[in-house]
Design a protein around this motif. Structure first.
Motif, PDB file in Angstrom:
ATOM      1  N   PHE A 180     -52.648 -15.929 -20.683  1.00  0.00           N
ATOM      2  CA  PHE A 180     -51.928 -14.663 -20.785  1.00  0.00           C
ATOM      3  C   PHE A 180     -51.854 -14.195 -22.234  1.00  0.00           C
ATOM      4  CE2 PHE A 180     -47.799 -12.545 -21.462  1.00  0.00           C
ATOM      5  CZ  PHE A 180     -47.991 -11.422 -20.686  1.00  0.00           C
ATOM      6  N   TYR A 181     -51.535 -15.150 -23.141  1.00  0.00           N
ATOM      7  CA  TYR A 181     -51.471 -14.786 -24.553  1.00  0.00           C
ATOM      8  C   TYR A 181     -52.846 -14.384 -25.078  1.00  0.00           C
ATOM      9  CZ  TYR A 181     -46.812 -16.871 -24.547  1.00  0.00           C
ATOM     10  OH  TYR A 181     -45.499 -17.164 -24.295  1.00  0.00           O
ATOM     11  N   ASP A 182     -53.877 -15.119 -24.669  1.00  0.00           N
ATOM     12  CA  ASP A 182     -55.230 -14.764 -25.104  1.00  0.00           C
ATOM     13  C   ASP A 182     -55.626 -13.387 -24.591  1.00  0.00           C
ATOM     14  OD1 ASP A 182     -55.380 -17.194 -26.359  1.00  0.00           O
ATOM     15  OD2 ASP A 182     -56.555 -18.170 -24.779  1.00  0.00           O
ATOM     16  N   ASP A 183     -55.240 -13.075 -23.344  1.00  0.00           N
ATOM     17  CA  ASP A 183     -55.551 -11.773 -22.787  1.00  0.00           C
ATOM     18  C   ASP A 183     -54.843 -10.673 -23.557  1.00  0.00           C
ATOM     19  OD1 ASP A 183     -56.716 -10.130 -20.500  1.00  0.00           O
ATOM     20  OD2 ASP A 183     -54.588  -9.636 -20.335  1.00  0.00           O
ATOM     21  N   ARG A 184     -53.552 -10.913 -23.868  1.00  0.00           N
ATOM     22  CA  ARG A 184     -52.814  -9.908 -24.643  1.00  0.00           C
ATOM     23  C   ARG A 184     -53.410  -9.739 -26.038  1.00  0.00           C
ATOM     24  NH1 ARG A 184     -46.464 -10.553 -24.651  1.00  0.00           N
ATOM     25  NH2 ARG A 184     -46.801  -8.679 -25.896  1.00  0.00           N
ATOM     26  N   LYS A 185     -53.777 -10.886 -26.641  1.00  0.00           N
ATOM     27  CA  LYS A 185     -54.380 -10.811 -27.969  1.00  0.00           C
ATOM     28  C   LYS A 185     -55.710 -10.075 -27.921  1.00  0.00           C
ATOM     29  CE  LYS A 185     -55.692 -13.740 -31.867  1.00  0.00           C
ATOM     30  NZ  LYS A 185     -55.792 -15.148 -32.360  1.00  0.00           N
ATOM     31  N   GLY A 186     -56.526 -10.400 -26.898  1.00  0.00           N
ATOM     32  CA  GLY A 186     -57.799  -9.700 -26.757  1.00  0.00           C
ATOM     33  C   GLY A 186     -57.608  -8.221 -26.498  1.00  0.00           C
ATOM     34  N   ARG A 187     -56.610  -7.885 -25.653  1.00  0.00           N
ATOM     35  CA  ARG A 187     -56.330  -6.475 -25.393  1.00  0.00           C
ATOM     36  C   ARG A 187     -55.868  -5.766 -26.660  1.00  0.00           C
ATOM     37  NH1 ARG A 187     -58.281  -2.788 -22.926  1.00  0.00           N
ATOM     38  NH2 ARG A 187     -58.542  -4.322 -21.237  1.00  0.00           N
ATOM     39  N   ALA A 188     -55.047  -6.457 -27.472  1.00  0.00           N
ATOM     40  CA  ALA A 188     -54.580  -5.850 -28.715  1.00  0.00           C
ATOM     41  C   ALA A 188     -55.747  -5.606 -29.667  1.00  0.00           C
ATOM     42  CB  ALA A 188     -53.540  -6.755 -29.373  1.00  0.00           C
ATOM     43  N   LEU A 189     -56.693  -6.566 -29.726  1.00  0.00           N
ATOM     44  CA  LEU A 189     -57.860  -6.367 -30.585  1.00  0.00           C
ATOM     45  C   LEU A 189     -58.712  -5.196 -30.099  1.00  0.00           C
ATOM     46  CD1 LEU A 189     -58.945 -10.075 -31.166  1.00  0.00           C
ATOM     47  CD2 LEU A 189     -57.872  -8.527 -32.816  1.00  0.00           C
ATOM     48  N   ILE A 190     -58.866  -5.104 -28.765  1.00  0.00           N
ATOM     49  CA  ILE A 190     -59.644  -3.990 -28.219  1.00  0.00           C
ATOM     50  C   ILE A 190     -58.958  -2.671 -28.533  1.00  0.00           C
ATOM     51  CG2 ILE A 190     -60.430  -2.908 -26.082  1.00  0.00           C
ATOM     52  CD1 ILE A 190     -60.839  -5.726 -24.963  1.00  0.00           C
ATOM     53  N   ASP A 191     -57.630  -2.620 -28.332  1.00  0.00           N
ATOM     54  CA  ASP A 191     -56.890  -1.390 -28.630  1.00  0.00           C
ATOM     55  C   ASP A 191     -56.997  -1.025 -30.095  1.00  0.00           C
ATOM     56  OD1 ASP A 191     -56.176  -1.298 -25.997  1.00  0.00           O
ATOM     57  OD2 ASP A 191     -54.166  -2.137 -26.297  1.00  0.00           O
ATOM     58  N   GLU A 192     -56.936  -2.038 -30.979  1.00  0.00           N
ATOM     59  CA  GLU A 192     -57.037  -1.768 -32.402  1.00  0.00           C
ATOM     60  C   GLU A 192     -58.416  -1.223 -32.757  1.00  0.00           C
ATOM     61  OE1 GLU A 192     -56.006  -1.454 -36.409  1.00  0.00           O
ATOM     62  OE2 GLU A 192     -54.812  -1.641 -34.560  1.00  0.00           O
ATOM     63  N   ARG A 193     -59.470  -1.812 -32.160  1.00  0.00           N
ATOM     64  CA  ARG A 193     -60.819  -1.294 -32.418  1.00  0.00           C
ATOM     65  C   ARG A 193     -60.962   0.138 -31.921  1.00  0.00           C
ATOM     66  NH1 ARG A 193     -62.554  -6.650 -31.029  1.00  0.00           N
ATOM     67  NH2 ARG A 193     -62.996  -5.977 -28.890  1.00  0.00           N
ATOM     68  N   GLU A 194     -60.408   0.407 -30.731  1.00  0.00           N
ATOM     69  CA  GLU A 194     -60.489   1.778 -30.213  1.00  0.00           C
ATOM     70  C   GLU A 194     -59.720   2.749 -31.101  1.00  0.00           C
ATOM     71  OE1 GLU A 194     -59.070   1.550 -26.249  1.00  0.00           O
ATOM     72  OE2 GLU A 194     -60.927   0.673 -25.440  1.00  0.00           O
ATOM     73  N   ARG A 195     -58.549   2.308 -31.607  1.00  0.00           N
ATOM     74  CA  ARG A 195     -57.781   3.186 -32.487  1.00  0.00           C
ATOM     75  C   ARG A 195     -58.554   3.489 -33.767  1.00  0.00           C
ATOM     76  NH1 ARG A 195     -54.862   3.135 -36.799  1.00  0.00           N
ATOM     77  NH2 ARG A 195     -55.273   0.923 -37.155  1.00  0.00           N
ATOM     78  N   VAL A 196     -59.167   2.429 -34.335  1.00  0.00           N
ATOM     79  CA  VAL A 196     -59.948   2.633 -35.559  1.00  0.00           C
ATOM     80  C   VAL A 196     -61.137   3.538 -35.282  1.00  0.00           C
ATOM     81  CG1 VAL A 196     -61.403   1.451 -37.251  1.00  0.00           C
ATOM     82  CG2 VAL A 196     -59.208   0.453 -36.583  1.00  0.00           C
ATOM     83  N   THR A 197     -61.766   3.353 -34.110  1.00  0.00           N
ATOM     84  CA  THR A 197     -62.907   4.199 -33.760  1.00  0.00           C
ATOM     85  C   THR A 197     -62.486   5.662 -33.618  1.00  0.00           C
ATOM     86  OG1 THR A 197     -63.943   2.340 -32.624  1.00  0.00           O
ATOM     87  CG2 THR A 197     -64.754   4.539 -32.083  1.00  0.00           C
ATOM     88  N   ARG A 198     -61.344   5.876 -32.933  1.00  0.00           N
ATOM     89  CA  ARG A 198     -60.863   7.260 -32.783  1.00  0.00           C
ATOM     90  C   ARG A 198     -60.497   7.877 -34.126  1.00  0.00           C
ATOM     91  NH1 ARG A 198     -58.144   4.909 -28.338  1.00  0.00           N
ATOM     92  NH2 ARG A 198     -56.229   4.786 -29.572  1.00  0.00           N
ATOM     93  N   ALA A 199     -59.870   7.076 -34.994  1.00  0.00           N
ATOM     94  CA  ALA A 199     -59.508   7.602 -36.313  1.00  0.00           C
ATOM     95  C   ALA A 199     -60.753   7.953 -37.118  1.00  0.00           C
ATOM     96  CB  ALA A 199     -58.652   6.578 -37.059  1.00  0.00           C
ATOM     97  N   ALA A 200     -61.773   7.107 -37.047  1.00  0.00           N
ATOM     98  CA  ALA A 200     -63.006   7.388 -37.781  1.00  0.00           C
ATOM     99  C   ALA A 200     -63.692   8.632 -37.233  1.00  0.00           C
ATOM    100  CB  ALA A 200     -63.946   6.181 -37.696  1.00  0.00           C
ATOM    101  N   ALA A 201     -63.683   8.768 -35.892  1.00  0.00           N
ATOM    102  CA  ALA A 201     -64.309   9.949 -35.301  1.00  0.00           C
ATOM    103  C   ALA A 201     -63.565  11.221 -35.724  1.00  0.00           C
ATOM    104  CB  ALA A 201     -64.318   9.817 -33.777  1.00  0.00           C
TER     105      ALA A 201
END
Length: 274
Positions: A193-214
């Motif tokens: 569960f913690y790994d899933d949350r951590k992985g989801r947080a990393l994915i969300d962070e990458r998406e946020r950075v991608t949206r900000a860059a776009a």
């Protein structure tokens, strides 16, 4: 004339002497026969003893199981059997000491382990303890003529404890292993569960950075696009023309300081139109 005795020949004299080896062998055979007879007698006595006490052993076994083990909680039953064995063993080890030959049923530990559980006080009576009243106090006193019963009963308790304690140890190990396996499974689920949350947080962070860059790229592209061109001429072409009012405009070719030529307007006379 005196008669003379006839001398014996050496062979007949040797035959008359006893054979020591044969005598020793005969003695050894007799001793061996006596030993075998003694062993047979002992075995017969042992067999008779076993036959006489077989019923007593079976009686004690039945008093232990089902008499004590089944109706009582298992930990209490095992502790009660250990207490009975201690009472019996103290008398066996110290047969002449009176302090080991009695117990008081009102004692808290004795009451909890021998009086209240089912079958335990009956087992003590079968060992040779009988109720007595001394100075208005209840006691159970051992009858020294029941020593053989005491030894048999103690042996049956040892037999039961050896069996039951092995089972208890095996059950405890099994419970401990099941508990450890359950805890490991829970920990694994939590970690997933913690790994899933951590992985989801990393994915969300990458998406946020991608949206900000776009968004930054879109903003940079908007600011870099060319502005609307001003098509107004910086310099006026030299020449002349007329306004709607009929005035004539003359544009000189010479530039002034701001890069524009000079303009002169001449009034239009009626005569010029003719």
């Amino acid at each position: 004339m005196d008669s003379l005795s006839t001398p014996q020949s050496p062979s007949s004299a040797a035959a008359a002497r006893p054979d020591h080896d044969a005598v020793a062998a005969a003695i050894e055979r007799r001793l061996q026969a006596e030993r075998e007879k003694a062993a047979a007698d002992a075995a017969a006595r042992g067999s008779a003893f076993d036959i006489r006490n077989h019923e007593k052993r079976q009686e004690f076994r039945r008093m232990i199981d089902p008499g004590i083990l089944r109706p009582n909680p298992r930990p209490l039953a095992l502790e009660a059997l250990q207490t009975l064995l201690k009472l019996a063993q103290n008398i066996i080890d110290h047969p002449d000491e009176a302090k080991y030959q009695r117990f008081k049923p009102t004692n808290p530990n004795i009451k909890r382990l021998l009086v209240e559980p089912r079958g335990t006080l009956e087992y003590a009576v079968a060992l040779g303890f009988n109720p007595h009243i001394e100075n208005f106090q209840p006691f159970y006193v051992f009858n020294t003529r029941r020593m053989e019963d005491l030894k048999i009963g103690a042996a049956m308790i040892k037999e039961a404890l050896d069996r039951e304690l092995v089972k208890e140890d095996r059950e405890q190990r099994r419970s401990a292993e099941e508990k450890a396996a359950h805890e490991a499974a829970v920990a694994k689920v939590k970690q997933a569960f913690y790994d899933d949350r951590k992985g989801r947080a990393l994915i969300d962070e990458r998406e946020r950075v991608t949206r900000a860059a776009a968004a930054a790229n879109r903003a940079a592209g908007s600011s870099a696009s060319p502005a609307i061109a001003d098509y107004r001429p910086k310099r006026r072409m030299p020449g002349s023309g007329h306004t709607l009012s009929g005035e004539t405009i003359e544009l000189d070719d010479d530039d002034d300081e701001d890069g524009e030529g000079s303009v002169s307007v001449a009034p239009n006379h009626p005569d010029d139109d003719e």
